[in-house]
Design a protein around this motif. Structure first.
Motif, PDB file in Angstrom:
ATOM      1  N   LEU A 170      40.586  52.019  75.192  1.00 33.83           N
ATOM      2  CA  LEU A 170      41.782  52.639  75.792  1.00 33.83           C
ATOM      3  C   LEU A 170      41.395  53.545  76.958  1.00 33.83           C
ATOM      4  O   LEU A 170      42.047  53.549  78.008  1.00 33.83           O
ATOM      5  N   ILE A 171      40.316  54.309  76.778  1.00 37.15           N
ATOM      6  CA  ILE A 171      39.859  55.197  77.863  1.00 37.15           C
ATOM      7  C   ILE A 171      39.525  54.359  79.098  1.00 37.15           C
ATOM      8  O   ILE A 171      39.929  54.683  80.221  1.00 37.15           O
ATOM      9  N   ASP A 216      38.112  50.955  69.731  1.00 34.89           N
ATOM     10  CA  ASP A 216      39.522  50.965  70.191  1.00 34.89           C
ATOM     11  C   ASP A 216      39.757  52.139  71.159  1.00 34.89           C
ATOM     12  O   ASP A 216      40.426  51.975  72.178  1.00 34.89           O
ATOM     13  N   ILE A 217      39.237  53.305  70.794  1.00 35.76           N
ATOM     14  CA  ILE A 217      39.457  54.491  71.640  1.00 35.76           C
ATOM     15  C   ILE A 217      38.682  54.345  72.952  1.00 35.76           C
ATOM     16  O   ILE A 217      39.219  54.629  74.031  1.00 35.76           O
ATOM     17  N   LEU A 258      37.519  57.584  63.204  1.00 35.70           N
ATOM     18  CA  LEU A 258      38.530  57.022  64.115  1.00 35.70           C
ATOM     19  C   LEU A 258      38.154  57.296  65.570  1.00 35.70           C
ATOM     20  O   LEU A 258      38.286  56.434  66.439  1.00 35.70           O
ATOM     21  N   ASP A 259      37.667  58.517  65.796  1.00 36.97           N
ATOM     22  CA  ASP A 259      37.332  58.919  67.163  1.00 36.97           C
ATOM     23  C   ASP A 259      36.178  58.094  67.739  1.00 36.97           C
ATOM     24  O   ASP A 259      36.080  57.927  68.947  1.00 36.97           O
ATOM     25  N   PHE A 271      40.091  50.837  64.342  1.00 36.53           N
ATOM     26  CA  PHE A 271      40.897  52.040  64.118  1.00 36.53           C
ATOM     27  C   PHE A 271      41.909  51.785  62.991  1.00 36.53           C
ATOM     28  O   PHE A 271      42.036  52.585  62.060  1.00 36.53           O
TER      29      PHE A 271
END
Lengths: 306, 130
Positions: B81-82, B77-78, B72-73, B5
């Motif tokens: 985090l989820i 990393d995302i 990014l989405d 990200f």
């Protein structure tokens, strides 16, 4: 020794009316946290919606430039027939019309909302009333049997024992809550710091097309006014400039910072509650005489129930 | 290895900084022409050229922004985090469920105690009558 400790706890509990170890009041910071996530969700969804509209416009422009690349179905065919299960248009591996550009991050934001809800649920969960009712009924039943077997009336001892059970459970529940809340908020702190930073970065990019559109409008209005300076052109120029000014003043970063700040407040309240608990126990420790009284009462009950 | 990200965001920031410099240069030149007391035909033609240039730069800014948010989405990393938030939520829900389960057990204990009390009362009556 151990039994004396338990009895001591019971007296401590009775001395403070069984309310000595209530969970910290997280009501206000929890509400603020939940509200800040709600605001962030709205801001993020609006930014996504506007950016997705612009992206879909770009995709259509690309499709117009290369119409041979528009296909039916993700796999490049097989859809949009009477016998098909679906019908969708794709361009270079992407749907020609996107529903969202940040689906994963919206899921993340929703999970943060679920976190706020889970904190509320845990804070509200309370079985002490049910445990007290059960303990009251159980001790009545036991004292009734004790009286029957020993011939000594034991009902008088039932109440302290029920209070003891209720108080011990209250302590257990309180510790369970504190431990779970501390663990969760501690684990969440670095996750939130990272997530809010990422949301802020993404939002700054999501709102850029809206800002570029506003700049185009202002520049076109400026040229129109300069080439034909009429009151109508001046008003149009002013309107566009004011609209852009409002856009530029919006600060999406602040919305995400707020989430992190309200969560820190939650952690602080949980930390503070330690102090009040310690102070409470200090006060309770002074009630030595009552400890002896109850110890005797409970011993007498044990003998009677024999 | 897929970019993170932070790497994707840093690339975009650099690209946008370059485009912003061009955007500002175009805007400054256009403003200078608009500030003239009288516009010549060449000034008007130049304003038109600058408007086209501005459009292109702004289109490019849009492209960088829109492509970047999608990249990014899709980063690990995302997803990470989820997964972490879901784990925390599961732990919280487990603690809540434990408290509620104790409440249900207490209800059962209360009901059983009622039964014991009834039996005891009957026994007491029998003993008394007997």
């Amino acid at each position: 020794m151990r039994r004396a400790g338990v009895m001591r706890c019971a007296v401590l509990a009775l001395a403070v009316g069984l309310a000595g170890c209530a969970a910290p009041d997280l009501g206000a910071p929890l509400t603020a946290f939940s509200d800040s996530i709600g605001k962030a969700e709205t801001t993020f969804a609006k930014a996504d919606q506007a950016a997705t509209a612009r992206e879909n416009q770009r995709r259509v422009e690309r499709a117009v430039a290369e119409p041979n690349k528009v296909v039916r179905g993700q796999a490049g065919g097989g859809e949009c027939l009477a016998s098909s299960q679906a019908c969708s248009l794709w361009f270079e591996g992407e749907p020609l019309r996107a529903a969202t550009l940040v689906g994963q991050q919206r899921i993340l934001l929703r999970e943060l909302g679920n976190y706020a809800e889970a904190l509320k649920q845990l804070t509200a969960a309370d079985s002490t009333g049910k445990v007290k009712a059960a303990a009251d009924k159980a001790t009545v039943a036991i004292s009734s049997i004790a009286t029957l077997v020993s011939g000594v009336p034991a009902a008088g001892f039932a109440a302290p024992v029920a209070q003891l059970v209720t108080w011990i459970y209250g302590r257990y529940q309180d510790n369970l809550k504190r431990s779970a809340l501390r663990h969760a908020t501690g684990e969440m702190a670095p996750v939130l710091a990272s997530a809010t930073q990422k949301f802020a970065t993404t939002t700054r990019l999501l709102i850029l097309p809206e800002r570029t559109a506003a700049q185009r409008d202002v520049s076109r209005a400026a040229d129109a006014f300069r080439l034909q300076p009429t009151p109508a052109a001046a008003t149009a120029y002013l309107d566009k400039a004011e609209r852009m000014d409002a856009l530029l003043k919006g600060n999406p970063d602040a919305v995400f910072q707020q989430i992190d700040e309200t969560h820190k407040e939650l952690v602080r309240v949980l930390g503070d509650s330690d102090l009040s608990l310690a102070e409470l126990f200090q006060r309770i420790d002074k009630l030595g005489a009552d400890i002896e009284t109850l110890a005797k009462a409970v011993e007498a009950f044990h003998k009677a129930a024999g | 290895m897929a970019p993170t990200f932070a790497e994707i965001a840093a690339d975009a920031e650099r690209a946008l900084a370059g485009l912003d410099a061009v955007n500002r240069a175009i805007a400054a030149e256009a403003e200078a022409i608009r500030a003239k007391p009288a516009l010549t035909a060449a000034d008007k033609a130049r304003l038109k050229e600058l408007a086209e240039g501005e459009n292109k730069v702004l289109d490019e800014i849009d492209a960088v922004a829109l492509d970047t948010v999608q990249r990014l989405d899709a980063t690990a990393d995302i997803r990470d985090l989820i997964a972490r938030v879901r784990k925390i939520n599961a732990d919280l829900n487990k603690a809540t469920a434990k408290i509620r389960k104790i409440g249900r057990i207490a209800d059962a204990v209360g009901a059983a105690s009622d039964g014991i009390k009834k039996v005891s009362d009957k026994l007491a009556k029998l003993t008394k009558d007997g």
